[in-house]
Design a protein around this motif. Sequence first.
Motif, mmCIF file in Angstrom:
data_model
loop_
_atom_site.group_PDB
_atom_site.id
_atom_site.type_symbol
_atom_site.label_atom_id
_atom_site.label_comp_id
_atom_site.label_asym_id
_atom_site.label_seq_id
_atom_site.Cartn_x
_atom_site.Cartn_y
_atom_site.Cartn_z
ATOM 1 N N THR A 98 0.834 -1.210 0.000
ATOM 2 C CA THR A 98 0.000 0.000 0.000
ATOM 3 C C THR A 98 0.863 1.253 0.000
ATOM 4 O O THR A 98 0.573 2.230 -0.702
ATOM 5 C CB THR A 98 -0.940 0.007 1.212
ATOM 6 O OG1 THR A 98 -1.808 -1.136 1.141
ATOM 7 C CG2 THR A 98 -1.792 1.267 1.239
ATOM 8 N N PRO A 107 -3.659 2.797 -7.962
ATOM 9 C CA PRO A 107 -4.887 2.506 -7.206
ATOM 10 C C PRO A 107 -4.654 1.421 -6.152
ATOM 11 O O PRO A 107 -3.995 0.416 -6.417
ATOM 12 C CB PRO A 107 -5.859 2.017 -8.286
ATOM 13 C CG PRO A 107 -5.354 2.627 -9.553
ATOM 14 C CD PRO A 107 -3.861 2.689 -9.415
ATOM 15 N N ARG A 108 -5.184 1.645 -4.956
ATOM 16 C CA ARG A 108 -4.966 0.688 -3.864
ATOM 17 C C ARG A 108 -5.584 -0.671 -4.172
ATOM 18 O O ARG A 108 -5.196 -1.675 -3.559
ATOM 19 C CB ARG A 108 -5.544 1.249 -2.564
ATOM 20 C CG ARG A 108 -4.836 2.511 -2.092
ATOM 21 C CD ARG A 108 -5.245 2.876 -0.688
ATOM 22 N NE ARG A 108 -4.632 4.132 -0.267
ATOM 23 C CZ ARG A 108 -4.517 4.509 0.999
ATOM 24 N NH1 ARG A 108 -4.976 3.723 1.959
ATOM 25 N NH2 ARG A 108 -3.963 5.659 1.305
ATOM 26 N N THR A 109 -6.529 -0.715 -5.074
ATOM 27 C CA THR A 109 -7.126 -1.997 -5.445
ATOM 28 C C THR A 109 -6.089 -2.956 -6.024
ATOM 29 O O THR A 109 -6.272 -4.176 -5.980
ATOM 30 C CB THR A 109 -8.246 -1.790 -6.473
ATOM 31 O OG1 THR A 109 -7.741 -1.031 -7.585
ATOM 32 C CG2 THR A 109 -9.417 -1.036 -5.849
ATOM 33 N N ARG A 110 -4.980 -2.412 -6.561
ATOM 34 C CA ARG A 110 -3.933 -3.262 -7.132
ATOM 35 C C ARG A 110 -3.254 -4.104 -6.064
ATOM 36 O O ARG A 110 -2.706 -5.167 -6.354
ATOM 37 C CB ARG A 110 -2.883 -2.406 -7.856
ATOM 38 C CG ARG A 110 -3.275 -1.965 -9.232
ATOM 39 C CD ARG A 110 -3.303 -3.128 -10.205
ATOM 40 N NE ARG A 110 -1.980 -3.683 -10.466
ATOM 41 C CZ ARG A 110 -1.769 -4.855 -11.053
ATOM 42 N NH1 ARG A 110 -2.796 -5.619 -11.409
ATOM 43 N NH2 ARG A 110 -0.536 -5.294 -11.267
ATOM 44 N N GLN A 113 -4.987 -7.330 -5.713
ATOM 45 C CA GLN A 113 -4.850 -8.069 -6.961
ATOM 46 C C GLN A 113 -3.490 -8.762 -7.068
ATOM 47 O O GLN A 113 -3.416 -9.950 -7.409
ATOM 48 C CB GLN A 113 -5.049 -7.123 -8.147
ATOM 49 C CG GLN A 113 -6.464 -6.622 -8.307
ATOM 50 C CD GLN A 113 -6.570 -5.519 -9.356
ATOM 51 O OE1 GLN A 113 -5.586 -5.143 -9.997
ATOM 52 N NE2 GLN A 113 -7.783 -4.994 -9.537
#
Length: 304
Positions: A98, A107-110, A113
Motif C-alpha cells: 500500500t 490505485p490501492r485496489t492493485r 490483486q
Amino acid sequence: MDGVIEVNELTKRYGGTTAVNGLTFTVRSGRVTGFLGPNGAGKSTTLRLILGLNAPTSGTVTVHGRPFRDHRRGLRHVGALLDAGDVHGGRTARAHLTALAVANRIPRTRVAQVLAEVGLSGAAGRRIGGFSLGMRQRLGIAAALLGDPPVLLFDEPLNGLDPEGVQWVRGLFRGLAAEGRTVFVSSHLMSEMEHTADELVVVGRGELIAAESLPEFAARGGSHSVTVVTPEPAALAAALTAEGGTVREADGVLSVTGLKAAAIGELALRQGVPLHELTPRASLEEAFMELTADRVEYTAGGAR
C-alpha cells in the motif's frame, strides 16, 4: 507495450575496481531475456545502473528512450525485484504494498490483486519479518507487478522457492513476455534459463561475452548430445557404446555424446531397434562453463 532497455558503453568503477566495463546490449520487449554470468561478473551492478540506483562512470542506459530517473512514478514504468530481504520486517505485506502504491499513485485496489496473483492473499495481514525466503520472493514479485509496468527486472527471483513456486515463476515470466512486456531475469540456474529464456545476455568480469538467442549461445559450446527414446534402451545403449559413443540413461531416455544423430539413426536401423525420438541438443550449461571459464572471479580451492 514498448519498454526496450538500451545499454551503451556502460562502465562503472568503484575506486580502482571496475565492476562494469563498456557493456553494450539491448533487451527487447515481448520475450524473456536471461542475464547470466559467474559470481562477481557485474550483473547486480548493471541492474542497479539500469534503475538509476547507481550513477555510471561513463556510458548510458535508457528505458524506452529515457533514463529511468526521468520517468515519473517509476513503478508504472519498471517493476523490479533486486533483494527480497530489503523490506521493513515490521510491516505487513498489505501495508508494504500500500505504501508503494500511494507513493506511485497506483490505485490501492492493485494491492489485493497482486497479492492474489503471487499467492499471498492469506498472508496479507502478517508481518514480513515472519515470512520465509520464498514468501519474501513472492512479495518482491508482487511489488514489481504493482504498477502494471511494461518493463520488469528480476535478480535471482527463484531463491528460496519450492518446486511449485519455480514452475509458477516460469509460467509468470513467459506470460508477461507474451503480453508484450520486457522481462530481464538474472539467474545462476542454467536449467531454469533453458526452460524460460528466449534470449541471453552473458557477462564476465564486467564485460560482454554474448548477447544472442538461447539456442545460438548453447550451440557455441563444444560438447553436444543427442536425446534418444526407444523401447529397447539397453540393446541400443550397448550398440552405441561399442561404436564409441558415451551413453547416459535416465528413466529409459538415452543421452548420447560422441556420435552424431545421423550415425545413431543408421546404427539403430542396422540393429533393428525402433526409435521414438532422436533429437540433437546443445547444452546451455556446458556452453556457459566453456565460454566463461576465463572470466570467473573466484573458483573452488581459491584459485584465481
